[in-house]
Design a protein around this motif. Structure first.
Motif, mmCIF file in Angstrom:
data_model
loop_
_atom_site.group_PDB
_atom_site.id
_atom_site.type_symbol
_atom_site.label_atom_id
_atom_site.label_comp_id
_atom_site.label_asym_id
_atom_site.label_seq_id
_atom_site.Cartn_x
_atom_site.Cartn_y
_atom_site.Cartn_z
ATOM 1 N N PRO A 96 -22.592 -28.200 60.582
ATOM 2 C CA PRO A 96 -21.634 -27.121 60.872
ATOM 3 C C PRO A 96 -21.293 -26.330 59.603
ATOM 4 C CG PRO A 96 -20.826 -29.241 61.672
ATOM 5 C CD PRO A 96 -22.050 -29.521 60.877
ATOM 6 N N VAL A 97 -21.160 -25.036 59.779
ATOM 7 C CA VAL A 97 -20.895 -24.171 58.634
ATOM 8 C C VAL A 97 -19.621 -24.563 57.882
ATOM 9 C CG1 VAL A 97 -20.196 -21.833 58.014
ATOM 10 C CG2 VAL A 97 -22.175 -22.184 59.459
ATOM 11 N N ARG A 98 -18.578 -24.930 58.649
ATOM 12 C CA ARG A 98 -17.319 -25.259 57.968
ATOM 13 C C ARG A 98 -17.446 -26.478 57.073
ATOM 14 N NH1 ARG A 98 -12.068 -26.281 60.616
ATOM 15 N NH2 ARG A 98 -13.155 -26.698 62.561
ATOM 16 N N LEU A 99 -18.246 -27.428 57.541
ATOM 17 C CA LEU A 99 -18.453 -28.630 56.738
ATOM 18 C C LEU A 99 -19.229 -28.270 55.468
ATOM 19 C CD1 LEU A 99 -18.262 -31.697 56.437
ATOM 20 C CD2 LEU A 99 -20.320 -31.896 57.819
ATOM 21 N N LEU A 100 -20.271 -27.462 55.638
ATOM 22 C CA LEU A 100 -21.057 -27.063 54.465
ATOM 23 C C LEU A 100 -20.199 -26.273 53.482
ATOM 24 C CD1 LEU A 100 -24.500 -26.059 56.020
ATOM 25 C CD2 LEU A 100 -23.971 -28.053 54.628
ATOM 26 N N SER A 101 -19.284 -25.511 54.026
ATOM 27 C CA SER A 101 -18.407 -24.733 53.164
ATOM 28 C C SER A 101 -17.528 -25.659 52.312
ATOM 29 C CB SER A 101 -17.565 -23.807 54.043
ATOM 30 O OG SER A 101 -16.582 -23.190 53.291
ATOM 31 N N THR A 102 -16.968 -26.664 52.953
ATOM 32 C CA THR A 102 -16.150 -27.633 52.217
ATOM 33 C C THR A 102 -16.992 -28.346 51.160
ATOM 34 O OG1 THR A 102 -15.018 -28.018 54.287
ATOM 35 C CG2 THR A 102 -14.542 -29.536 52.508
ATOM 36 N N VAL A 103 -18.179 -28.779 51.569
ATOM 37 C CA VAL A 103 -19.055 -29.485 50.632
ATOM 38 C C VAL A 103 -19.358 -28.599 49.424
ATOM 39 C CG1 VAL A 103 -21.402 -30.333 50.310
ATOM 40 C CG2 VAL A 103 -20.159 -30.916 52.369
ATOM 41 N N THR A 104 -19.659 -27.345 49.697
ATOM 42 C CA THR A 104 -20.042 -26.454 48.606
ATOM 43 C C THR A 104 -18.896 -26.255 47.624
ATOM 44 O OG1 THR A 104 -21.481 -25.365 50.186
ATOM 45 C CG2 THR A 104 -21.145 -24.247 48.104
ATOM 46 N N LEU A 140 -26.723 -20.676 50.743
ATOM 47 C CA LEU A 140 -26.560 -19.430 49.983
ATOM 48 C C LEU A 140 -26.391 -18.213 50.885
ATOM 49 C CD1 LEU A 140 -29.119 -20.028 47.124
ATOM 50 C CD2 LEU A 140 -26.638 -20.103 46.981
ATOM 51 N N GLN A 141 -27.048 -18.243 52.046
ATOM 52 C CA GLN A 141 -26.999 -17.051 52.894
ATOM 53 C C GLN A 141 -25.868 -17.069 53.905
ATOM 54 O OE1 GLN A 141 -28.891 -14.565 52.261
ATOM 55 N NE2 GLN A 141 -30.743 -15.322 51.273
ATOM 56 N N GLU A 142 -25.556 -18.243 54.469
ATOM 57 C CA GLU A 142 -24.685 -18.231 55.647
ATOM 58 C C GLU A 142 -23.308 -18.850 55.457
ATOM 59 O OE1 GLU A 142 -26.795 -19.878 59.062
ATOM 60 O OE2 GLU A 142 -28.653 -19.113 58.181
ATOM 61 N N VAL A 143 -23.180 -19.665 54.431
ATOM 62 C CA VAL A 143 -21.952 -20.451 54.346
ATOM 63 C C VAL A 143 -20.910 -19.741 53.483
ATOM 64 C CG1 VAL A 143 -21.043 -22.612 53.409
ATOM 65 C CG2 VAL A 143 -23.166 -22.607 54.712
ATOM 66 N N PRO A 144 -19.669 -19.666 53.945
ATOM 67 C CA PRO A 144 -18.653 -19.035 53.103
ATOM 68 C C PRO A 144 -18.199 -19.960 51.968
ATOM 69 C CG PRO A 144 -17.724 -19.647 55.240
ATOM 70 C CD PRO A 144 -19.151 -20.078 55.257
ATOM 71 N N PHE A 145 -18.216 -19.458 50.767
ATOM 72 C CA PHE A 145 -17.633 -20.167 49.615
ATOM 73 C C PHE A 145 -17.430 -19.123 48.534
ATOM 74 C CE2 PHE A 145 -22.209 -20.392 49.126
ATOM 75 C CZ PHE A 145 -22.430 -20.161 47.780
ATOM 76 N N ALA A 154 -25.963 -12.824 43.532
ATOM 77 C CA ALA A 154 -25.633 -11.487 43.013
ATOM 78 C C ALA A 154 -25.789 -10.438 44.108
ATOM 79 C CB ALA A 154 -26.514 -11.154 41.822
ATOM 80 N N ALA A 155 -26.786 -10.629 44.990
ATOM 81 C CA ALA A 155 -26.996 -9.646 46.053
ATOM 82 C C ALA A 155 -25.870 -9.687 47.066
ATOM 83 C CB ALA A 155 -28.338 -9.892 46.728
ATOM 84 N N LYS A 156 -25.071 -10.763 47.060
ATOM 85 C CA LYS A 156 -24.037 -10.910 48.085
ATOM 86 C C LYS A 156 -22.631 -10.653 47.565
ATOM 87 C CE LYS A 156 -26.266 -13.566 51.516
ATOM 88 N NZ LYS A 156 -25.745 -13.006 52.727
ATOM 89 N N LEU A 157 -22.515 -10.381 46.295
ATOM 90 C CA LEU A 157 -21.177 -10.130 45.745
ATOM 91 C C LEU A 157 -20.768 -8.687 46.000
ATOM 92 C CD1 LEU A 157 -21.517 -11.925 42.296
ATOM 93 C CD2 LEU A 157 -20.448 -12.793 44.382
ATOM 94 N N SER A 158 -19.471 -8.447 45.933
ATOM 95 C CA SER A 158 -18.991 -7.076 46.062
ATOM 96 C C SER A 158 -19.323 -6.321 44.786
ATOM 97 C CB SER A 158 -17.487 -7.067 46.286
ATOM 98 O OG SER A 158 -16.844 -7.431 45.083
ATOM 99 N N THR A 159 -19.249 -5.001 44.866
ATOM 100 C CA THR A 159 -19.556 -4.196 43.685
ATOM 101 C C THR A 159 -18.642 -4.570 42.525
ATOM 102 O OG1 THR A 159 -20.047 -2.454 45.231
ATOM 103 C CG2 THR A 159 -19.947 -1.839 42.931
ATOM 104 N N GLU A 160 -17.350 -4.797 42.838
ATOM 105 C CA GLU A 160 -16.406 -5.149 41.772
ATOM 106 C C GLU A 160 -16.800 -6.473 41.127
ATOM 107 O OE1 GLU A 160 -15.335 -4.322 44.920
ATOM 108 O OE2 GLU A 160 -14.936 -2.262 44.271
ATOM 109 N N GLN A 161 -17.227 -7.418 41.986
ATOM 110 C CA GLN A 161 -17.568 -8.737 41.447
ATOM 111 C C GLN A 161 -18.834 -8.704 40.594
ATOM 112 O OE1 GLN A 161 -17.533 -10.817 45.197
ATOM 113 N NE2 GLN A 161 -15.700 -11.956 44.612
ATOM 114 N N THR A 162 -19.873 -7.997 41.061
ATOM 115 C CA THR A 162 -21.089 -7.930 40.226
ATOM 116 C C THR A 162 -20.758 -7.261 38.919
ATOM 117 O OG1 THR A 162 -21.706 -6.039 41.581
ATOM 118 C CG2 THR A 162 -23.114 -7.963 41.719
ATOM 119 N N ALA A 163 -19.912 -6.225 38.997
ATOM 120 C CA ALA A 163 -19.558 -5.529 37.765
ATOM 121 C C ALA A 163 -18.840 -6.487 36.821
ATOM 122 C CB ALA A 163 -18.689 -4.334 38.079
ATOM 123 N N GLN A 164 -17.929 -7.284 37.395
ATOM 124 C CA GLN A 164 -17.164 -8.224 36.580
ATOM 125 C C GLN A 164 -18.077 -9.286 35.958
ATOM 126 O OE1 GLN A 164 -13.873 -9.579 38.941
ATOM 127 N NE2 GLN A 164 -13.145 -10.885 37.284
#
Ligand SMILES: *[C@@H]1O[C@H](CO)[C@@H](O)[C@H](O)[C@H]1NC(C)=O
Ligand SMILES: *[C@@H]1O[C@H](CO)[C@@H](O)[C@H](O)[C@H]1NC(C)=O
Ligand SMILES: *[C@@H]1O[C@H](CO)[C@@H](O)[C@H](O)[C@H]1NC(C)=O
Ligand SMILES: *[C@@H]1O[C@H](CO)[C@@H](O)[C@H](O)[C@H]1NC(C)=O
Ligand SMILES: *[C@@H]1O[C@H](CO)[C@@H](O)[C@H](O)[C@H]1NC(C)=O
Ligand SMILES: *[C@@H]1O[C@H](CO)[C@@H](O)[C@H](O)[C@H]1NC(C)=O
Ligand SMILES: CC(=O)N[C@H]1CO[C@H](CO)[C@@H](O)[C@@H]1O
Length: 744
Positions: A400-408, A438-443, A476-486
């Protein structure tokens, strides 16, 4: 009720739903989501008292169970402090019965004012901060006679006992209703035990890892004590015979835990098992970690007591970790004992060799251990190895995605805690390097990219380097513009990535590491002038020309190099750096590449440079007009590429180019690029274009008398796409053009 009480005495359950019982595959319960929302946004509902503590703005009456749950949630999520705990001062509206403040950081005063006015049945203060000591808690409870009389269960695991200056004025024995008390990991001595053993109702006592030397006072509880936990009594000064002499008199004892993970040589387990008739009421016995236990003795002991439901045998001479059932039980039961958690994880790891199906149930238990022992290297090491094996390849898809999110998040925490431990970092990187994660899990991808980058800067192991840059390029491809800039603005990151490119160019090797590194740099320079400047200042341009020369036939490398140089060319103030004859020769060569992916990016660089007008052009004017002409010719001949060649975060860099009516080649490139992405993914790019005010601008270009017919055709095609998109989605055209000021 007595059945329930048994379970509760024996397992010492937490007040909130234990993590391992939550179902990660289903959505979170509505109550849980609401409580999370309230606890994370308390300030929106509250006003501040003069002392800084919070108080609900309106009188909100919580059902009592919900008040308990809110407190527990705030505590476990690290949101409980002197300010937030203030909401519980009003005990008419928020009534607490089972109060859990585990691991919270609150002062003695805040505790007294917010919690002690309630008529508590239970208080779980395990591992709260050192500012709140056991004497503070006892003193606080003594301020409310009702609470003192109602409290039945008290968990003080890991707290500080002594406030050395003061003599002990507040005693346990004033808690007349207390039935269950946990003092595990407390600096608790014999004198305290005498006090505790005078409690008239006490049925369950946990003295694990305390400093008591003599257990004789327990005899004061001999008619009542049903559960006794004596895990790892490091200072005990009793012979086995004396110890069994005391324990043997506890006639109603049902649960006894004499486990030990320090592997003391005491033969208490052997003696106990071989003692006929001792403890007739026992249903649960834990001798984990004790040596000299034999199969025969355990068997005889259990046969003599048909009611036995549990014998703990982890790390004994009798197998207590032979199969999955046992290992999982150990992880559940001993989740608070680091030595046993490590031991169980170690055995779990060897079991993962044969696991072919996704096992979210087991992964959850690993998570439990990681959560409870964030600072214990051996636990994190074993756990991260298990995580890797449990989530490898196809197995991750079944989690489950939520579990992977916690693990990550826990893996990242481990990386942060042990930045210099090679093997741990390796395990974590291996686990992170998963498409699903890297692609699907929120962290927190920004944090992750930083941690991986930090590791990369300190290590040169080739395999790990490849993995690290792969992770960074995807993040890097998944970060917001502000975050990549930072991220890119951190000088060391650009330096390190350029260092890797330089190594590869020198060796003449085209490999995955080089490709991932170039992708990462490409993404990090996107809409980030600071990163672009770092690139230039660290001789990135010369290096990239060298890369182009080193790999003349590698279109995938050329595409990435030129993609990045496009980002540089978007920064007006860096144009001077690019106005170099040798550089432009290279680019105009590549403009004629047969690969449209290469030609497209070469054209983009030239379009940005020529868009500035003749006055900004420092090389020969004839070169400029020749380039513009080539640009126009090449673009009209491009075939339609099969797939999306590039992902854009916004169209802002294109709008100034569309206004260059004197240079149709430049306009043509911008229009072609927009048309390309809009035709490949209309839902994404048409809505982005509308939001950024592209409709008006394209209509303007389309209607302008000076517009070249080739440009007009493309503008028309984009306008059609926008029209169709609006018809389908009803998205309004944004008339407010919020354009980024051009970077000068
Ligand atoms: C208490 O915690 C809240 C929520 O995390 C935070 O916003 C606030 O700054 C903290 N206050 C103090 C005094 O630590
Ligand atoms: C045992 O208790 C002491 C405090 O008396 C504590 O410092 C130590 O960390 C505890 N050990 C474990 C393994 O929890
Ligand atoms: C593990 O061993 C226990 C005790 O022998 C047995 O009851 C249980 O069924 C076994 N579990 C598995 C999965 O083999
Ligand atoms: C678990 O890791 C070990 C050691 O790397 C490996 O030999 C084994 O095949 C792995 N098991 C699974 C299921 O991936
Ligand atoms: C690169 O391509 C050119 C022209 O297509 C060809 O002549 C040359 O041999 C190639 N070089 C390599 C190293 O493949
Ligand atoms: C289009 O973009 C959206 C949003 O970024 C993405 O979810 C979707 O997968 C893309 N579709 C295609 C066909 O690439
Ligand atoms: C916004 C951006 O620059 N995206 C690029 C990131 O890197 C990938 C892989 O090389 C490209 O495909 C994206 O276009």
């Amino acid at each position: 009720i007595s059945g329930i009480l048994d379970v509760y005495l024996i397992y010492q359950t937490m007040l909130f739903i234990p993590f391992y019982l939550q179902d990660e595959a289903s959505p979170a319960a509505l109550t849980d989501l609401c409580l999370t929302y309230v606890s994370q946004n308390l300030e929106c509902f509250c006003v501040k008292r003069p002392d800084g503590s919070l108080c609900f703005r309106e009188a909100v009456l919580f059902p009592q169970e919900l008040a308990d749950q809110l407190l527990a949630k705030m505590a476990t999520e690290g949101l409980l402090n002197d300010s937030t705990v203030g909401i519980f001062r009003n005990c008419e509206y928020l009534r607490l019965r089972r109060a859990c403040i585990r691991t919270a950081r609150i002062s003695a005063e805040a505790f007294q004012r917010a919690l002690c006015p309630h008529r508590l049945l239970e208080l779980d203060a395990a591992r709260v901060n050192a500012d709140l000591t056991i004497p503070d808690i006892l003193q606080g409870l003594a301020t409310n006679k009702y609470c003192q009389e109602s409290l039945q269960r008290l968990v003080l695991t890991g707290l500080t006992m002594s406030s050395l200056e003061e003599p002990i004025r507040y005693r346990f024995s004033s808690l007349q209703a207390l039935r269950s008390l946990s003092l595990a990991n407390v600096d608790f001595y014999d004198s305290g035990l005498v006090d505790v053993c005078s409690l008239p109702r006490l049925e369950s006592l946990d003295l694990s890892n305390t400093s008591v030397t003599n257990l004789s006072p327990l005899l004061g509880l001999k008619e009542r004590l049903r559960s006794l936990t004596l895990h790892q009594l490091k200072r005990l000064e009793m012979s086995t015979a004396q110890l069994l002499g005391v324990i043997g008199q506890l006639d109603v004892l049902q649960h006894l835990d004499i486990s030990d993970d320090k592997q003391f040589t005491s033969d208490v387990a052997r003696q106990l098992l071989g003692h006929p008739g001792i403890l007739p009421a026992l249903v649960s016995l834990d001798v984990s970690g004790r040596k000299q236990v034999t199969d025969a003795a355990v068997k005889a002991f259990v046969e003599e007591r048909p009611g036995m439901t549990f014998v703990g045998l982890l790390a004994t001479d009798v197998t207590g970790e032979a199969n999955e059932t046992q290992i999982c039980e150990a992880l559940r039961r001993y989740s608070e004992r680091e030595g046993f958690v490590r031991e169980a994880l170690f055995h779990l790891f060897s079991l993962t060799h044969v696991m072919e199906k996704p096992r979210p149930d087991i992964l959850k238990l690993v998570v439990l251990g990681m959560r409870n022992h964030p600072a214990t290297l051996n636990v994190q090491l074993a756990a991260s190895a298990c995580v890797f094996n449990l989530t490898k390849q196809d197995l991750a898809a079944g989690m489950p995605v939520r579990l992977l999110s916690t693990v990550t998040q826990l893996l990242l925490e481990a990386m942060r805690t042990f930045p210099n431990h090679q093997q741990l970092q390796k395990n974590c990187l291996l686990s992170l390097c998963s498409d699903r994660i890297l692609q699907e899990v929120p962290f927190n991808r920004f944090e992750a990219a930083k941690l991986v980058m930090q590791w990369l800067c300190n290590h040169e192991d080739q395999n790990m380097q490849r993995m690290a840059v792969a992770i960074i390029s995807i993040l890097a491809a998944k970060l917001s513009t502000e975050q990549t800039a930072q991220l890119g603005a951190e000088l060391f990151i650009v330096k390190q990535l350029l260092h890797i490119v330089r190594q590869k160019a020198t060796q003449g090797v085209v490999d995955a590491t080089l490709k991932f590194t170039l992708s990462a740099l490409w993404n990090l320079t996107d809409e980030s002038p600071t990163t672009c400047r770092h690139f230039i200042e660290n001789q990135g341009l010369d290096l990239f020309i060298k890369v182009l020369e080193s790999f003349p036939n590698e279109s995938s490398i050329q595409q990435k190099v030129l993609g990045l140089l496009n980002n540089i060319a978007e920064v007006g103030e860096l144009h001077g750096e690019l106005m170099v004859q040798g550089f432009l020769d290279h680019i105009s060569n590549l403009l004629h590449s047969l690969e449209v992916e290469v030609s497209y990016f070469a054209a983009g660089i030239l379009a940005h440079l020529t868009s500035r007008g003749e006055e900004a052009w420092t090389l020969s004017p004839s070169l400029r007009s020749s380039l513009l002409e080539q640009l126009h010719n090449v673009i009209t001949k491009w075939p339609t590429p099969e797939c999306e060649m590039v992902a854009y975060r916004s169209f802002n860099p294109f709008f100034p180019l569309l206004e260059c009516f004197h240079t149709p080649g430049v306009q043509l490139w911008a229009a072609w690029a927009m048309q390309h992405v809009c035709s490949k993914n209309a839902s994404r790019y048409c809505s982005m274009l509308l939001e950024e005010g592209g409709l008006q601008q394209l209509e303007h270009v389309h209607a302008h008398p000076q517009t070249h017919k080739d440009v007009k055709m493309l503008a028309e095609s984009i306008l059609d796409s926008l029209q169709r998109h609006r018809a389908r989605t009803g998205q309004p055209a944004n008339t407010h053009i919020s354009r980024r000021p051009p970077t000068q």
